[in-house]
Structure formats: C-alpha cells, structure tokens
Scaffold this motif. Structure first.
Motif, PDB file in Angstrom:
ATOM      1  N   TRP A   1       0.721  -1.144   0.050  1.00 24.38           N
ATOM      2  CA  TRP A   1       0.084   0.077   0.007  1.00 24.38           C
ATOM      3  C   TRP A   1       0.860   1.380  -0.139  1.00 24.38           C
ATOM      4  O   TRP A   1       0.472   2.446  -0.471  1.00 24.38           O
ATOM      5  CB  TRP A   1      -0.753  -0.020   1.082  1.00 24.38           C
ATOM      6  N   MET A   2       1.880   1.152   0.513  1.00 19.46           N
ATOM      7  CA  MET A   2       2.931   2.516   0.718  1.00 19.46           C
ATOM      8  C   MET A   2       3.496   2.750  -0.853  1.00 19.46           C
ATOM      9  O   MET A   2       3.500   3.996  -1.025  1.00 19.46           O
ATOM     10  CB  MET A   2       3.922   2.380   1.655  1.00 19.46           C
ATOM     11  N   GLU A   3       3.649   1.613  -1.721  1.00 22.20           N
ATOM     12  CA  GLU A   3       4.128   2.145  -2.852  1.00 22.20           C
ATOM     13  C   GLU A   3       2.754   2.684  -3.591  1.00 22.20           C
ATOM     14  O   GLU A   3       2.787   3.755  -4.527  1.00 22.20           O
ATOM     15  CB  GLU A   3       4.368   0.790  -3.876  1.00 22.20           C
TER      16      GLU A   3
ATOM     17  N   ILE B   1       5.175   6.398  -2.146  1.00 20.25           N
ATOM     18  CA  ILE B   1       6.494   6.165  -1.423  1.00 20.25           C
ATOM     19  C   ILE B   1       7.825   6.363  -2.282  1.00 20.25           C
ATOM     20  O   ILE B   1       8.619   6.915  -1.923  1.00 20.25           O
ATOM     21  CB  ILE B   1       6.645   5.075  -0.174  1.00 20.25           C
ATOM     22  N   ASN B   2       7.552   5.483  -3.288  1.00 20.60           N
ATOM     23  CA  ASN B   2       8.811   5.687  -4.361  1.00 20.60           C
ATOM     24  C   ASN B   2       8.140   6.576  -5.405  1.00 20.60           C
ATOM     25  O   ASN B   2       8.751   6.205  -6.774  1.00 20.60           O
ATOM     26  CB  ASN B   2       8.894   4.283  -4.863  1.00 20.60           C
TER      27      ASN B   2
ATOM     28  N   ALA C   1      -8.277  -4.068   6.045  1.00 22.32           N
ATOM     29  CA  ALA C   1      -7.479  -5.354   5.665  1.00 22.32           C
ATOM     30  C   ALA C   1      -7.178  -5.433   4.227  1.00 22.32           C
ATOM     31  O   ALA C   1      -6.248  -5.413   3.734  1.00 22.32           O
ATOM     32  CB  ALA C   1      -8.336  -6.582   5.875  1.00 22.32           C
ATOM     33  N   ARG C   2      -8.325  -4.780   3.375  1.00 20.82           N
ATOM     34  CA  ARG C   2      -8.049  -4.860   1.790  1.00 20.82           C
ATOM     35  C   ARG C   2      -6.887  -3.841   1.512  1.00 20.82           C
ATOM     36  O   ARG C   2      -6.283  -3.774   0.727  1.00 20.82           O
ATOM     37  CB  ARG C   2      -9.331  -4.660   1.214  1.00 20.82           C
ATOM     38  N   LEU C   3      -7.050  -2.672   2.228  1.00 20.91           N
ATOM     39  CA  LEU C   3      -6.285  -1.335   1.996  1.00 20.91           C
ATOM     40  C   LEU C   3      -4.999  -1.638   2.693  1.00 20.91           C
ATOM     41  O   LEU C   3      -3.969  -1.154   2.147  1.00 20.91           O
ATOM     42  CB  LEU C   3      -6.814  -0.286   2.538  1.00 20.91           C
ATOM     43  N   GLY C   4      -4.750  -2.385   3.815  1.00 23.09           N
ATOM     44  CA  GLY C   4      -3.688  -2.580   4.381  1.00 23.09           C
ATOM     45  C   GLY C   4      -3.350  -1.668   5.265  1.00 23.09           C
ATOM     46  O   GLY C   4      -2.264  -1.718   6.072  1.00 23.09           O
ATOM     47  N   ARG C   5      -4.012  -0.815   5.608  1.00 24.46           N
ATOM     48  CA  ARG C   5      -4.098   0.298   6.645  1.00 24.46           C
ATOM     49  C   ARG C   5      -5.691   1.056   6.734  1.00 24.46           C
ATOM     50  O   ARG C   5      -6.421   0.891   6.021  1.00 24.46           O
ATOM     51  CB  ARG C   5      -3.295   1.357   6.344  1.00 24.46           C
ATOM     52  N   ARG C   6      -5.576   1.804   7.869  1.00 25.47           N
ATOM     53  CA  ARG C   6      -6.799   2.715   7.659  1.00 25.47           C
ATOM     54  C   ARG C   6      -6.450   4.016   7.039  1.00 25.47           C
ATOM     55  O   ARG C   6      -5.652   4.567   7.144  1.00 25.47           O
ATOM     56  CB  ARG C   6      -7.171   3.028   9.302  1.00 25.47           C
ATOM     57  N   ASP C   7      -7.437   4.266   6.361  1.00 29.35           N
ATOM     58  CA  ASP C   7      -7.368   5.370   5.228  1.00 29.35           C
ATOM     59  C   ASP C   7      -8.290   6.380   5.600  1.00 29.35           C
ATOM     60  O   ASP C   7      -9.331   6.399   5.927  1.00 29.35           O
ATOM     61  CB  ASP C   7      -7.460   5.129   3.701  1.00 29.35           C
ATOM     62  N   VAL C   8      -7.767   7.657   5.594  1.00 28.54           N
ATOM     63  CA  VAL C   8      -8.545   8.889   5.751  1.00 28.54           C
ATOM     64  C   VAL C   8      -8.423   9.743   4.495  1.00 28.54           C
ATOM     65  O   VAL C   8      -7.323  10.071   4.115  1.00 28.54           O
ATOM     66  CB  VAL C   8      -7.965   9.846   6.953  1.00 28.54           C
ATOM     67  N   THR C   9      -9.634   9.986   3.922  1.00 28.49           N
ATOM     68  CA  THR C   9      -9.881  10.441   2.647  1.00 28.49           C
ATOM     69  C   THR C   9     -10.397  12.017   3.088  1.00 28.49           C
ATOM     70  O   THR C   9     -11.402  12.149   3.634  1.00 28.49           O
ATOM     71  CB  THR C   9     -10.581   9.839   1.710  1.00 28.49           C
TER      72      THR C   9
ATOM     73  N   PRO D   1      -1.382   1.493  11.730  1.00 28.99           N
ATOM     74  CA  PRO D   1      -1.092   2.045  10.275  1.00 28.99           C
ATOM     75  C   PRO D   1      -2.253   2.904   9.690  1.00 28.99           C
ATOM     76  O   PRO D   1      -3.566   2.553   9.760  1.00 28.99           O
ATOM     77  CB  PRO D   1      -1.023   0.755   9.547  1.00 28.99           C
ATOM     78  N   LEU D   2      -1.836   4.162   9.115  1.00 28.16           N
ATOM     79  CA  LEU D   2      -2.853   5.245   8.920  1.00 28.16           C
ATOM     80  C   LEU D   2      -2.286   5.749   7.651  1.00 28.16           C
ATOM     81  O   LEU D   2      -0.865   6.368   7.492  1.00 28.16           O
ATOM     82  CB  LEU D   2      -2.849   6.272   9.825  1.00 28.16           C
ATOM     83  N   SER D   3      -3.004   6.084   6.736  1.00 30.94           N
ATOM     84  CA  SER D   3      -2.720   7.035   5.408  1.00 30.94           C
ATOM     85  C   SER D   3      -3.902   8.196   5.095  1.00 30.94           C
ATOM     86  O   SER D   3      -4.716   8.115   5.688  1.00 30.94           O
ATOM     87  CB  SER D   3      -2.700   6.262   4.179  1.00 30.94           C
ATOM     88  N   LEU D   4      -3.376   9.212   4.687  1.00 28.94           N
ATOM     89  CA  LEU D   4      -4.160  10.244   4.532  1.00 28.94           C
ATOM     90  C   LEU D   4      -4.064  10.518   2.990  1.00 28.94           C
ATOM     91  O   LEU D   4      -2.834  10.961   2.499  1.00 28.94           O
ATOM     92  CB  LEU D   4      -3.601  11.572   5.320  1.00 28.94           C
ATOM     93  N   THR D   5      -5.110  10.506   2.374  1.00 31.18           N
ATOM     94  CA  THR D   5      -5.350  10.877   0.908  1.00 31.18           C
ATOM     95  C   THR D   5      -6.306  11.923   0.663  1.00 31.18           C
ATOM     96  O   THR D   5      -7.386  11.922   1.036  1.00 31.18           O
ATOM     97  CB  THR D   5      -5.840   9.325   0.289  1.00 31.18           C
ATOM     98  N   ILE D   6      -5.718  13.163   0.093  1.00 33.85           N
ATOM     99  CA  ILE D   6      -6.524  14.111  -0.453  1.00 33.85           C
ATOM    100  C   ILE D   6      -6.768  14.077  -1.758  1.00 33.85           C
ATOM    101  O   ILE D   6      -5.793  14.082  -2.570  1.00 33.85           O
ATOM    102  CB  ILE D   6      -5.724  15.671   0.196  1.00 33.85           C
TER     103      ILE D   6
END
Length: 410
Positions: free
Chosen positions: A63-65, A69-70, A176-184, A253-258
């Motif tokens: 998910w980080m890719e 992240i790269n 689980a599908r995303l691999g982390r909790r996502d905040v949009t 594990p957390l991501s922020l997607t804007i």
C-alpha cells in the motif's frame, strides 16, 4: 509574444456544468458539476465493487508504494491495474462531493450539502465503501466587496459554501484490503460566483508557515484560509479534524489521501502542505488530483517535496485548465516557459508574481487518443467524468487507450 502563453486572468477552473442538468436542478449556470453524468444506483454499485475487488492482496502488501512512497516508479507507464483502481476509487469520492452540493440558486440551502454526513456517500450512490464521513468542510471567499453584494441573490452573495468532506475508513474488511486505515479528504471544484472571483486572483502570495520564499495563488489561499463570523476557515476545519483523527487512530497504520478536481485539486495541495507543516506526527500524506491548475512557485514545490508530500497529478493534455495560471519556469513547452521569453518579458512576469511550478509526479493522458472522447469539445476535456474514463482506458504511452475499455460511470 503569444498572449495565450500567459493566461493569468482567465482561469475557468471548472467546465460548463448545467448543460447536462435540467433547468429545475439549478437556475445558476454553475460550471462545477460538469463531471456528473449520473447513472443508476445499480450501475454505481457495480462500478464501486469492481474497483474494490481487484488485486486486493497486492494492495494490502504494497500500500505504501501505491500511496507514492517511491513516487509511483514503475506503476504509471504502463499503468498498474491496482493503481488504476485506486485512482478511480478516489475519483468517485470527488464525484460524491459534486453530487452532494446544492446548486439550486433559488433554494434557501444553496451552497450547502444536500445530505447528512451519515447518508452522504449512500445518497450519492456509493455504497459499501467502508468509509464514514466525519467532517463537512466549507470554503469562504475573502475578497472585500461592496455592501450591495450581500443584498444580492444567493448565487452572488454566498460567501461560504460546502466544499467537501473528510471520510475515515472504519470497516474492518476494507481496512484489511487496503492494508491500513485510510482517511480521505475530497474537494469539489468551483461552484459559486465568489469562488470564480477568487480563481481570477492569479498573482502569487506568501503561503506563510515555514516561509523560505514559498508562494501560492492568492485566490486559492484565500478560499482555504478565510473565515467569517459564522464559519471557520477550511484550514481550521481540516486541522481540527486531522488532529482528532490522529488522537484516535495515531497508533495504527494510517494514511491520509487528499483528492480533488479543478479548484478542489488546488485546495487539496494546500491542505496537504498545511497538514505536513502543522503536525509533526502526520501519517503519510498523498494527493491524487484531477485536472488541477498550477498552485505555487518553485519554492513551494520544494517545500512540498521536503516535507514528504506525495502528489500524483493526473493531466489531460487537451485540458487548458492544467496550463494556467501564469508561467512555468521549467516546462518543456517553450510557449509557456518564462525562461524562453525575452529577458524584459521575463522580468515583467517575475515582477508581477506570475512564475509558477508544476508539482508532483504526472500521469499524462489525452482525450484525442480516446475513441469515445476524440470528437468532444474543449470544455469536456476538463470534466471529471472525462478524466475517469481516460484513467480507465489508459494502458501506456505506447498504447494510449485500450479498445476494450468501457465508460466508467455512464
């Protein structure tokens, strides 16, 4: 000198909308909802389910890719199928921001969200996302106008309008599908008269914060930071909500997607910058935006890169909005490259604070290479629906559009 190279006063950040709406839906010719070729509830559900059920294991493990992240190396050309699904998924969050906005200027609720937070996504025909909207966001015009404007019709006088929302993934299976909790965070494009006026303020101004010469378009910053007696700024709302989310979920594990389209893309960039400069413990911040105008200068771009913001800029080569405002100092197109102009013109451009820089990693598409869109007009090149269809059909630079690709939402 080519006048079209400057494009500093005409800044139409959304394309004509009501041409596809009935007269009863909006009496104000707002350009912002051009993307909404609304479909049936069943078709929308099938579209979402298709996006979320493809290559789930690969997404969870990497998910980080896919969050950049790269810098999406090896994923854009050819376009990776998982990344394609993620781009389309976030695009539907933006579609919801358009669909939920009340465009009816004759309505007392003009400029507001038509639905409650709990029903927002389902009323916009996006079900089973696993996300729950937790915060409504508003944008306020900061331009000082004559007093008579406030006594005018709502489509002229509305200073604060619903601009988008924050949604947090709260479903265990989706996490689980995303691999982390996502905040949009999703932002719509221009919808009101005063937002259009802000768009036209193309000169650069100091963004504040860490400084370092970072400057952004005056109108965009005004919409993000302005407030009035009854409504806090978008900046304050975003900071408060992200602070609350970090307090609750910061240990996992957390991501922020804007994400956003047109004006919403510019606000997404500003929100990402603001979050990464305001929170030392911010999760990875990724921006995925469609058809966005330029936002800031080269120093601003450097600040974004230094604070770790990952940006995927989705551009339709035939979309004029992605080429404004101002000049770009390092663009390969000599017709809009300030450094390629005579020195006296370049000095005037610099003095007028009109030198911009593109940001992030680019996914470049073209309406002319899509069999469904090649004969469409200039305005349609900017529609969000056009962008989603191009993403859905794009294969690689050697194979711009797969013949078997169908329409995403129509």
């Amino acid at each position: 000198m080519r006048v079209s190279a400057i494009a500093v006063t005409f800044n139409p950040f959304t394309s004509p909308a009501t041409l596809k709406l009935t007269q009863t839906q909006s009496s104000f010719p707002s350009p912002a909802i051009a993307s909404l070729k609304l479909t049936t509830h069943e078709n929308q559900e099938l579209s979402w389910n298709h996006l979320t059920h493809s290559n789930s294991d690969k997404l969870a493990k990497n998910w980080m890719e896919y969050q950049g992240i790269n810098n999406w190396e090896g994923l854009l050309d050819p376009l990776d199928d998982v990344l394609r699904s993620e781009i389309l998924r976030y695009g539907q969050f933006v579609e919801a921001a358009y669909h939920a906005f009340d465009f009816d200027a004759s309505s007392p609720t003009f400029g507001s969200c038509k639905f409650t937070k709990n029903s927002l996504l389902t009323r916009c025909y996006i079900r089973q996302t696993g996300y729950k909207p937790t915060k409504n966001l508003r944008a306020t015009c900061g331009i000082q106008l004559p007093g008579w404007v406030d006594r005018g019709p709502s489509w002229v006088s509305t200073r604060s309008s619903w601009i988008g929302y924050v949604a947090v993934c709260q479903d265990k299976d989706e996490i689980a599908r995303l691999g982390r909790r996502d905040v949009t965070i999703a932002f719509r494009g221009t919808a009101t008269c005063l937002e259009w006026l802000e768009n036209l303020r193309a000169t650069l101004t100091d963004v504040g914060g860490r400084g370092g010469g970072a400057m952004v378009e005056s109108g965009f910053l005004s919409l993000y930071t302005s407030r009035n007696a009854t409504c806090p700024s978008s900046q304050q709302m975003v900071r408060e909500e992200i602070g609350r989310v970090l307090e609750i979920y910061g240990d996992e594990p957390l991501s922020l997607t804007i994400t956003g389209h047109s004006l919403g893309a510019a606000l997404a960039i500003l929100a990402a910058y603001d979050i990464n400069t305001s929170f030392n413990n911010a999760p990875p911040v990724t921006v995925i935006y469609f058809g966005g105008p330029r936002v800031g200068n080269q120093s601003f771009r450097c600040q974004l890169e230094q604070n770790g913001t990952k940006i995927l800029r989705i551009v339709n080569s035939d979309d004029l909005i992605t080429k404004v405002p101002g000049f770009v100092i390092d663009n390969k197109d000599p017709t809009i490259n300030a450094s390629g102009l005579p020195s006296w013109v370049q000095r005037r451009v610099e003095d007028a604070q009109l030198v911009y820089a593109d940001v992030g990693q680019e996914l470049r598409l073209s309406s002319r290479q899509c069999p469904h869109l090649s004969k469409e007009g200039v305005a349609s090149c900017h529609e969000l629906d056009t962008y989603l269809e191009l993403v859905n059909g794009f294969v690689s630079s050697n194979c711009p559009f797969r013949a078997t690709a169908g329409r995403v939402l129509s």
